[in-house]
Design a protein around this motif. Sequence first.
Motif, PDB file in Angstrom:
ATOM      1  N   HIS A 150       0.810  -1.215   0.000  1.00 48.29           N
ATOM      2  CA  HIS A 150       0.000   0.000   0.000  1.00 48.29           C
ATOM      3  C   HIS A 150       0.844   1.267   0.000  1.00 48.29           C
ATOM      4  O   HIS A 150       0.306   2.372   0.031  1.00 48.29           O
ATOM      5  CB  HIS A 150      -0.967  -0.036   1.183  1.00 48.29           C
ATOM      6  CG  HIS A 150      -1.911  -1.204   1.110  1.00 48.29           C
ATOM      7  ND1 HIS A 150      -2.601  -1.690   2.198  1.00 48.29           N
ATOM      8  CD2 HIS A 150      -2.269  -1.996   0.069  1.00 48.29           C
ATOM      9  CE1 HIS A 150      -3.335  -2.723   1.828  1.00 48.29           C
ATOM     10  NE2 HIS A 150      -3.155  -2.929   0.543  1.00 48.29           N
ATOM     11  N   TYR A 157      -5.892   3.363 -11.656  1.00 47.76           N
ATOM     12  CA  TYR A 157      -6.375   2.067 -11.191  1.00 47.76           C
ATOM     13  C   TYR A 157      -6.448   1.112 -12.373  1.00 47.76           C
ATOM     14  O   TYR A 157      -6.584   1.517 -13.522  1.00 47.76           O
ATOM     15  CB  TYR A 157      -7.721   2.194 -10.472  1.00 47.76           C
ATOM     16  CG  TYR A 157      -8.897   2.649 -11.323  1.00 47.76           C
ATOM     17  CD1 TYR A 157      -9.565   1.771 -12.175  1.00 47.76           C
ATOM     18  CD2 TYR A 157      -9.379   3.956 -11.237  1.00 47.76           C
ATOM     19  CE1 TYR A 157     -10.646   2.173 -12.932  1.00 47.76           C
ATOM     20  CE2 TYR A 157     -10.468   4.375 -11.987  1.00 47.76           C
ATOM     21  CZ  TYR A 157     -11.092   3.487 -12.837  1.00 47.76           C
ATOM     22  OH  TYR A 157     -12.162   3.893 -13.587  1.00 47.76           O
ATOM     23  N   TYR A 220      -3.695   5.451  -5.906  1.00 44.82           N
ATOM     24  CA  TYR A 220      -3.893   4.021  -6.119  1.00 44.82           C
ATOM     25  C   TYR A 220      -2.631   3.249  -5.747  1.00 44.82           C
ATOM     26  O   TYR A 220      -1.514   3.682  -6.023  1.00 44.82           O
ATOM     27  CB  TYR A 220      -4.263   3.764  -7.585  1.00 44.82           C
ATOM     28  CG  TYR A 220      -5.398   4.642  -8.049  1.00 44.82           C
ATOM     29  CD1 TYR A 220      -6.662   4.504  -7.498  1.00 44.82           C
ATOM     30  CD2 TYR A 220      -5.177   5.639  -8.990  1.00 44.82           C
ATOM     31  CE1 TYR A 220      -7.703   5.322  -7.897  1.00 44.82           C
ATOM     32  CE2 TYR A 220      -6.217   6.468  -9.396  1.00 44.82           C
ATOM     33  CZ  TYR A 220      -7.478   6.316  -8.844  1.00 44.82           C
ATOM     34  OH  TYR A 220      -8.503   7.139  -9.223  1.00 44.82           O
ATOM     35  N   VAL A 223      -3.134  -3.721  -4.610  1.00 42.23           N
ATOM     36  CA  VAL A 223      -4.208  -4.336  -3.827  1.00 42.23           C
ATOM     37  C   VAL A 223      -4.399  -5.775  -4.301  1.00 42.23           C
ATOM     38  O   VAL A 223      -4.571  -6.018  -5.508  1.00 42.23           O
ATOM     39  CB  VAL A 223      -5.517  -3.527  -4.000  1.00 42.23           C
ATOM     40  CG1 VAL A 223      -6.702  -4.274  -3.413  1.00 42.23           C
ATOM     41  CG2 VAL A 223      -5.390  -2.155  -3.364  1.00 42.23           C
ATOM     42  N   ALA A 253      -6.694   1.560  -1.297  1.00 41.77           N
ATOM     43  CA  ALA A 253      -6.360   0.670  -0.186  1.00 41.77           C
ATOM     44  C   ALA A 253      -7.591   0.285   0.612  1.00 41.77           C
ATOM     45  O   ALA A 253      -7.638  -0.789   1.224  1.00 41.77           O
ATOM     46  CB  ALA A 253      -5.337   1.336   0.721  1.00 41.77           C
ATOM     47  N   TRP A 255     -10.373  -0.721  -0.482  1.00 36.01           N
ATOM     48  CA  TRP A 255     -10.962  -1.966  -1.016  1.00 36.01           C
ATOM     49  C   TRP A 255     -10.332  -3.175  -0.349  1.00 36.01           C
ATOM     50  O   TRP A 255     -11.016  -4.114   0.044  1.00 36.01           O
ATOM     51  CB  TRP A 255     -10.788  -2.029  -2.526  1.00 36.01           C
ATOM     52  CG  TRP A 255     -11.425  -3.242  -3.131  1.00 36.01           C
ATOM     53  CD1 TRP A 255     -10.849  -4.451  -3.354  1.00 36.01           C
ATOM     54  CD2 TRP A 255     -12.791  -3.372  -3.542  1.00 36.01           C
ATOM     55  NE1 TRP A 255     -11.760  -5.330  -3.900  1.00 36.01           N
ATOM     56  CE2 TRP A 255     -12.951  -4.695  -4.023  1.00 36.01           C
ATOM     57  CE3 TRP A 255     -13.877  -2.501  -3.571  1.00 36.01           C
ATOM     58  CZ2 TRP A 255     -14.177  -5.162  -4.517  1.00 36.01           C
ATOM     59  CZ3 TRP A 255     -15.091  -2.970  -4.066  1.00 36.01           C
ATOM     60  CH2 TRP A 255     -15.228  -4.283  -4.532  1.00 36.01           C
ATOM     61  N   GLU A 256      -8.996  -3.120  -0.214  1.00 34.89           N
ATOM     62  CA  GLU A 256      -8.285  -4.207   0.446  1.00 34.89           C
ATOM     63  C   GLU A 256      -8.730  -4.350   1.893  1.00 34.89           C
ATOM     64  O   GLU A 256      -9.008  -5.452   2.382  1.00 34.89           O
ATOM     65  CB  GLU A 256      -6.779  -3.929   0.407  1.00 34.89           C
ATOM     66  CG  GLU A 256      -5.916  -5.085   0.873  1.00 34.89           C
ATOM     67  CD  GLU A 256      -5.452  -5.942  -0.288  1.00 34.89           C
ATOM     68  OE1 GLU A 256      -6.242  -6.801  -0.728  1.00 34.89           O
ATOM     69  OE2 GLU A 256      -4.320  -5.727  -0.755  1.00 34.89           O
ATOM     70  N   HIS A 257      -8.801  -3.223   2.589  1.00 35.94           N
ATOM     71  CA  HIS A 257      -9.055  -3.289   4.022  1.00 35.94           C
ATOM     72  C   HIS A 257     -10.511  -3.619   4.338  1.00 35.94           C
ATOM     73  O   HIS A 257     -10.789  -4.213   5.385  1.00 35.94           O
ATOM     74  CB  HIS A 257      -8.612  -1.991   4.695  1.00 35.94           C
ATOM     75  CG  HIS A 257      -7.132  -1.939   4.895  1.00 35.94           C
ATOM     76  ND1 HIS A 257      -6.528  -2.462   6.010  1.00 35.94           N
ATOM     77  CD2 HIS A 257      -6.141  -1.469   4.106  1.00 35.94           C
ATOM     78  CE1 HIS A 257      -5.220  -2.308   5.914  1.00 35.94           C
ATOM     79  NE2 HIS A 257      -4.955  -1.703   4.763  1.00 35.94           N
TER      80      HIS A 257
END
Length: 325
Positions: A150, A157, A220, A223, A253, A255-257
């Motif tokens: 990250h 993106y 961005y 991820v 980030a 989206w990942e979390h």
Amino acid sequence: MNRTFLRPDDVRDLVAEQFGADRRPAALDRLTGGSKKGVYQLRLDDATSVILYVWAAGENYWPASPASEDDPFADASGADLFAAAHAALTAADVRVPRLLALDPGGRHFGAAIALVEDAGATTLEALMEGDPAAAARPLAALGEALRRMHASPGPSYGKLAHLADGRARPSRPAEDVVLNRALAQLAAVAARDARMGEAHDRIAAHVRRLREAVAPRERYVLVHGELGPDHVLVTPAGEPVLIDFEGLTYFDAEWEHAWLRMRFEDAYPALRPIALDPHRLELYRYAQVLSLIEGPLRIAGTDFPGRRWMLELAEWNIAKALAVL
């Protein structure tokens, strides 16, 4: 679909080519859990083993679904995506299985393949459930790996391979990609489930309110996209090894979390997460709930052997989707 999977005799030429004419395949076991590609443990006659990935139509259980060209989460499977993601994660000092051979041209079995290190069968998920103390070290190391990911910025993106060859042409904010994806998945789900159909308009309004609360931003980073403890192997030395990373993309980030919070639950704080935008995080969290209804219902209509589990996953997320109303 009549599916035929590989057998040991099918890989004899591959083994000879990669490991020498004096090596033979002793066993070839198709590992469970793969739904987009075949994942095989190939054991050789000298008691060593490697993992064989096979990207072939007969290995992919997922039916096609409509997706826009700039959707970075669509069709996350293929040797080109694997190669680009493997290179990017390695460059970010994130531990992944060592790549031994890659053949995207289909010389073997008429399919793209990769041979990678066999990093073992112990998942972080199994450690978290059976030996939480032993999971502490790989959890901390995974958190460090995520912070490196990250901190790896991208120009826009999109999937790395698609950005490199010009296929990814983002034309709208990332949060609008998520909004439109969520609304399309909601429409598909509403046609399959009466409860979601009845609640369609209220859910759509809720998603739009979540989107309106998100401030513009263009930052961005790398991820994984679907990183759960089942997608992390743990070596005997306690190293976390990321797998199933073809969906690696440059994206927010949050989206990942959103995914990490859902999958790691009480262990999530051990990852020492970075500061996040709470509004963006909530939009993405709810969009993932809708995705975890649409995807499981779609694959449950195929011959996927885990159909019952997929239906249970969809049911669990239908309850979560309706709870906010």
